[in-house]
Design an enzyme around this catalytic site. Sequence first.
Site, short mmCIF file in Angstrom:
data_model
loop_
_atom_site.label_atom_id
_atom_site.label_comp_id
_atom_site.label_asym_id
_atom_site.label_seq_id
_atom_site.Cartn_x
_atom_site.Cartn_y
_atom_site.Cartn_z
N CYS A 111 9.70 3.57 -5.53
CA CYS A 111 9.32 4.51 -6.59
C CYS A 111 10.03 5.85 -6.37
O CYS A 111 10.32 6.24 -5.24
CB CYS A 111 7.80 4.71 -6.59
SG CYS A 111 7.22 5.76 -7.96
N ASP B 248 8.69 8.63 -6.67
CA ASP B 248 7.71 9.58 -6.15
C ASP B 248 8.23 10.31 -4.90
O ASP B 248 8.67 9.67 -3.95
CB ASP B 248 6.41 8.82 -5.82
CG ASP B 248 5.24 9.75 -5.58
OD1 ASP B 248 5.33 10.61 -4.67
OD2 ASP B 248 4.23 9.62 -6.30
N ARG C 87 6.84 11.61 -2.54
CA ARG C 87 6.09 11.41 -1.30
C ARG C 87 6.45 10.09 -0.61
O ARG C 87 5.85 9.75 0.40
CB ARG C 87 4.58 11.42 -1.62
CG ARG C 87 4.10 12.75 -2.18
CD ARG C 87 2.73 12.62 -2.81
NE ARG C 87 2.75 11.75 -3.98
CZ ARG C 87 1.69 11.46 -4.73
NH1 ARG C 87 0.51 11.94 -4.41
NH2 ARG C 87 1.81 10.68 -5.79
N HIS D 107 3.67 1.92 -4.01
CA HIS D 107 2.75 2.77 -3.25
C HIS D 107 1.44 2.90 -3.99
O HIS D 107 1.40 2.94 -5.22
CB HIS D 107 3.37 4.15 -2.97
CG HIS D 107 3.58 4.98 -4.19
ND1 HIS D 107 2.76 6.04 -4.53
CD2 HIS D 107 4.51 4.92 -5.16
CE1 HIS D 107 3.19 6.58 -5.65
NE2 HIS D 107 4.25 5.94 -6.06
N CYS E 81 0.14 5.21 -7.41
CA CYS E 81 1.37 5.43 -8.18
C CYS E 81 1.05 5.95 -9.58
O CYS E 81 0.34 5.29 -10.35
CB CYS E 81 2.17 4.13 -8.27
SG CYS E 81 3.75 4.31 -9.13
CO CO Z 1 4.97 5.86 -7.97
#
Ligand code: CO
Length: 198
Positions: free
Chosen positions: A40, A42, A44, A96, A99
């Site tokens: 992803c 993302d 993090r 994750h 998400c």
């Molecule tokens: Co995500």
Amino acid sequence: MIEQLKANNRAWAERKTAADPGFFKRLVGQQAPEYLWIGCSDSRVPANEIIGLDPGEVFVHRNVANLAPPQDANYLSVLQYAVEVLKVRHVLVVGHYGCGGVAAAVDGGRRGLIDHWLHPIRELAHDHADHLATYDGGQPRLDRLCELNVMRQVRNVAADVFVQDAWARGQTLSVHGWVYSLATGLVNDLGVTVSAPN
Ligand code: CO
């Protein structure tokens, strides 16, 4: 702020060179990663850091909600290059928990283009509606949907002609499904690894 990033970069390059004077020279020569990470976007979930790998060790493709759509030219180009040229030995599909993309797929909101991108997850949730309904509360249900999404993307990768052809040539290649926990920093291996045509 941007000046700070440049200073960080200089300090990082100096640390790398101090620890291993040949580090950058070797990487100029070639990259030979054994892993393709499909994860992803993302912020993090940084691929190299989570699995403790240096530059040159993991080929990375990231998009919203770690999808491997069989019509996406970006993903397919990365997959073909990784399998046929780099000859990676492992593809890691890494979702994750928590998400935002997965949540946005099923919250009924209208956001524009992203609604189209997330359509496969909406379909997945629809296909597994009865199963998902057995999970108590919104978050456990969404977390389960994150897992189902990873399993689905593992199947997409394993079914792809580039991967099927690699196996037909006798190439060693495994496709793994993991879900990363933002809360603990640990990955959960879903045990759905595919290493041969099925
Ligand atoms: Co995500």
